[in-house]
Design a protein around this motif. Structure first.
Motif, mmCIF file in Angstrom:
data_model
loop_
_atom_site.group_PDB
_atom_site.id
_atom_site.type_symbol
_atom_site.label_atom_id
_atom_site.label_comp_id
_atom_site.label_asym_id
_atom_site.label_seq_id
_atom_site.Cartn_x
_atom_site.Cartn_y
_atom_site.Cartn_z
ATOM 1 N N PRO A 226 0.792 -1.232 0.000
ATOM 2 C CA PRO A 226 0.000 0.000 0.000
ATOM 3 C C PRO A 226 0.829 1.290 0.000
ATOM 4 C CG PRO A 226 -0.931 -1.575 1.542
ATOM 5 C CD PRO A 226 0.348 -2.177 1.037
ATOM 6 N N THR A 227 1.907 1.305 0.754
ATOM 7 C CA THR A 227 2.724 2.522 0.792
ATOM 8 C C THR A 227 3.451 2.720 -0.536
ATOM 9 O OG1 THR A 227 3.041 2.141 3.139
ATOM 10 C CG2 THR A 227 4.457 3.784 2.116
ATOM 11 N N ASP A 228 3.945 1.619 -1.103
ATOM 12 C CA ASP A 228 4.597 1.724 -2.418
ATOM 13 C C ASP A 228 3.593 2.205 -3.465
ATOM 14 O OD1 ASP A 228 6.832 0.750 -1.201
ATOM 15 O OD2 ASP A 228 6.832 -1.200 -2.192
ATOM 16 N N ARG A 229 2.375 1.679 -3.377
ATOM 17 C CA ARG A 229 1.349 2.079 -4.350
ATOM 18 C C ARG A 229 1.029 3.563 -4.219
ATOM 19 N NH1 ARG A 229 -2.569 -1.616 -3.480
ATOM 20 N NH2 ARG A 229 -3.608 -0.371 -1.904
ATOM 21 N N GLU A 230 0.888 4.014 -3.000
ATOM 22 C CA GLU A 230 0.577 5.425 -2.764
ATOM 23 C C GLU A 230 1.659 6.325 -3.366
ATOM 24 O OE1 GLU A 230 -0.708 7.518 1.230
ATOM 25 O OE2 GLU A 230 1.436 7.156 1.230
ATOM 26 N N VAL A 231 2.895 6.002 -3.082
ATOM 27 C CA VAL A 231 4.017 6.800 -3.572
ATOM 28 C C VAL A 231 4.092 6.726 -5.102
ATOM 29 C CG1 VAL A 231 6.544 6.811 -3.639
ATOM 30 C CG2 VAL A 231 5.360 6.660 -1.441
ATOM 31 N N PHE A 232 3.913 5.525 -5.626
ATOM 32 C CA PHE A 232 3.968 5.325 -7.069
ATOM 33 C C PHE A 232 2.874 6.136 -7.774
ATOM 34 C CE2 PHE A 232 2.760 3.030 -10.943
ATOM 35 C CZ PHE A 232 3.982 2.942 -11.590
ATOM 36 N N LEU A 233 1.658 6.084 -7.249
ATOM 37 C CA LEU A 233 0.549 6.798 -7.894
ATOM 38 C C LEU A 233 0.729 8.312 -7.808
ATOM 39 C CD1 LEU A 233 -2.530 4.650 -6.767
ATOM 40 C CD2 LEU A 233 -1.517 4.799 -9.054
ATOM 41 N N MET A 234 1.216 8.786 -6.673
ATOM 42 C CA MET A 234 1.452 10.237 -6.569
ATOM 43 C C MET A 234 2.432 10.701 -7.640
ATOM 44 S SD MET A 234 1.764 11.257 -2.585
ATOM 45 C CE MET A 234 0.350 11.268 -1.495
ATOM 46 N N SER A 235 3.448 9.891 -7.868
ATOM 47 C CA SER A 235 4.479 10.265 -8.838
ATOM 48 C C SER A 235 4.021 10.025 -10.276
ATOM 49 C CB SER A 235 5.745 9.451 -8.546
ATOM 50 O OG SER A 235 6.620 9.495 -9.644
ATOM 51 N N SER B 143 8.342 11.581 4.161
ATOM 52 C CA SER B 143 9.545 10.748 4.062
ATOM 53 C C SER B 143 10.624 11.528 3.311
ATOM 54 C CB SER B 143 9.214 9.432 3.359
ATOM 55 O OG SER B 143 8.702 9.686 2.073
ATOM 56 N N SER B 144 11.685 10.831 2.923
ATOM 57 C CA SER B 144 12.764 11.505 2.191
ATOM 58 C C SER B 144 12.643 11.196 0.697
ATOM 59 C CB SER B 144 14.115 11.020 2.704
ATOM 60 O OG SER B 144 14.291 9.657 2.360
ATOM 61 N N ALA B 145 13.281 12.035 -0.112
ATOM 62 C CA ALA B 145 13.261 11.800 -1.558
ATOM 63 C C ALA B 145 13.962 10.480 -1.902
ATOM 64 C CB ALA B 145 13.916 12.965 -2.285
ATOM 65 N N ALA B 146 14.977 10.136 -1.127
ATOM 66 C CA ALA B 146 15.685 8.870 -1.374
ATOM 67 C C ALA B 146 14.767 7.676 -1.111
ATOM 68 C CB ALA B 146 16.923 8.796 -0.483
ATOM 69 N N ALA B 147 13.964 7.787 -0.046
ATOM 70 C CA ALA B 147 13.018 6.699 0.260
ATOM 71 C C ALA B 147 11.963 6.597 -0.830
ATOM 72 C CB ALA B 147 12.364 6.954 1.618
ATOM 73 N N VAL B 148 11.529 7.742 -1.330
ATOM 74 C CA VAL B 148 10.536 7.748 -2.415
ATOM 75 C C VAL B 148 11.128 7.079 -3.657
ATOM 76 C CG1 VAL B 148 9.299 9.268 -4.024
ATOM 77 C CG2 VAL B 148 9.292 9.765 -1.576
ATOM 78 N N SER C 232 6.865 15.375 -8.257
ATOM 79 C CA SER C 232 8.286 15.037 -8.212
ATOM 80 C C SER C 232 8.557 14.204 -6.958
ATOM 81 C CB SER C 232 9.123 16.317 -8.169
ATOM 82 O OG SER C 232 8.927 16.962 -6.932
ATOM 83 N N TYR C 233 9.740 13.588 -6.911
ATOM 84 C CA TYR C 233 10.078 12.795 -5.729
ATOM 85 C C TYR C 233 10.070 13.685 -4.473
ATOM 86 C CZ TYR C 233 11.672 8.909 -8.754
ATOM 87 O OH TYR C 233 11.740 7.870 -9.670
ATOM 88 N N ALA C 234 10.534 14.911 -4.629
ATOM 89 C CA ALA C 234 10.574 15.831 -3.476
ATOM 90 C C ALA C 234 9.161 16.154 -2.999
ATOM 91 C CB ALA C 234 11.316 17.105 -3.859
ATOM 92 N N GLU C 235 8.256 16.335 -3.946
ATOM 93 C CA GLU C 235 6.867 16.628 -3.575
ATOM 94 C C GLU C 235 6.208 15.422 -2.897
ATOM 95 O OE1 GLU C 235 5.170 19.887 -6.761
ATOM 96 O OE2 GLU C 235 5.644 17.895 -7.545
ATOM 97 N N VAL C 236 6.474 14.242 -3.437
ATOM 98 C CA VAL C 236 5.918 13.028 -2.821
ATOM 99 C C VAL C 236 6.465 12.888 -1.399
ATOM 100 C CG1 VAL C 236 5.753 10.521 -2.951
ATOM 101 C CG2 VAL C 236 5.641 11.867 -5.047
#
Lengths: 126, 167
Positions: B113-122, B138-143, B128-132
């Motif tokens: 679920p967390t991967d999906r959320e991040v993936f869909l936002m991007s 979280s951090s841009a690296a984690a995103v 952008s990774y920074a916005e997500v």
């Protein structure tokens, strides 16, 4: 499963900043070219999402977004206060005479003749 | 919260509502719910920050509100029977074959679920990774790592679907 080293390629296809030296190293790895193509294809697939809400959705939502202070006369509650005040004025003007409040008594007219009364005078004698 | 002077909320709506809607649609799998939540996102924008405008931070702010609404909805849905699943929900206008759409939806549903959320936002929301990272705390690296992991899983699921479809 893709190698974790290919994470930089995933960031690259998203247009994120990457370290050129690391990119150069990873692109030299076996399978990097194929992975880059697959990542680009996957990105294209999801970026092509063109799902739309119902056609009238935007028209339904926009009117609800006006800040309370900027609502038009027709949308705001004070319209009803103005209408109520106007109705009261109209009612007062059209009120039947028997329901209207009685006017105040007029002032007495000024005297045009003054009679003096003298208690010692025998006024019955001719 | 940063409040920016400028344009009317309707301009903000015109600029971002489709991205928000698509993110909510792919997250919930329910077009009507996605519409309701999209409207709620912008109503909250009006109430909370009437002067929010086209500043780059506005988009991340809207997605953070959308994410919070999804979290609230998930908490509420724990107390009621599930509605249509992500895998079977239709939408009003997505090009491509129904088969491909269904495979994509199934692949998305299989993500963490967390991967999906991040993936869909991007990928669907266009952040952008920074916005997500700003939206999810979280951090841009984690995103970056989560998006790569989601892609690996999606590729695995979709290639499995291809091989099944191809015989």
């Amino acid at each position: 499963m893709m190698q974790s080293e290919f994470e930089i390629l995933s960031a690259l296809v998203d247009g994120e900043p990457v370290d050129p030296a690391e990119l150069d190293r990873v692109l030299a790895l076996p399978g990097a070219r194929r992975t880059l193509v697959e990542l680009a294809d996957l990105r294209r697939t999801f970026a092509a999402d063109r799902a739309l809400p119902r056609p009238d959705f935007a028209d339904r939502v926009r009117p609800t977004l006006a800040p309370p202070g900027s609502r038009s006369f027709g949308e705001s509650g004070w319209r009803w206060a103005v209408i109520a005040a106007a109705a009261m004025v109209a009612l007062a003007l059209l009120l039947p005479p028997w329901l209207a409040p009685a006017p105040a008594d007029p002032p007495p007219p000024p005297p045009d003749r003054v009679l003096r009364f003298d208690p010692d005078l025998e006024w019955t004698a001719s | 919260m940063k409040v920016m002077p400028g344009a009317a909320p309707t301009l903000l709506f015109d600029r971002h509502h489709l991205a928000i809607y698509r993110f909510l649609l792919r997250s919930t799998g329910e077009p009507e719910t996605a519409e309701d939540l999209t409207q709620e996102v912008f109503l909250r924008a009006v109430r909370s920050a009437p002067e929010l405008d086209g500043d780059p931070g506005a988009r991340a702010w809207l997605f953070r509100v959308a994410r919070n609404l999804l979290i609230d909805r998930a908490r509420r849905s724990e107390r009621r029977p599930p509605s249509r699943s992500l895998e079977t929900a239709p939408d009003h206008a997505t090009p491509g074959s129904a088969g491909l759409r269904l495979e994509l939806e199934r692949a998305l549903a299989a993500l963490d679920p967390t991967d999906r959320e991040v993936f869909l936002m991007s990928q669907v929301g266009g952040l952008s990774y920074a916005e997500v990272a700003e939206c999810t705390g979280s951090s841009a690296a984690a995103v970056r790592s989560r998006i790569f992991r989601a892609r690996c899983r999606l590729r695995q699921t979709l290639s499995g679907a291809d091989s099944r479809g191809g015989g």
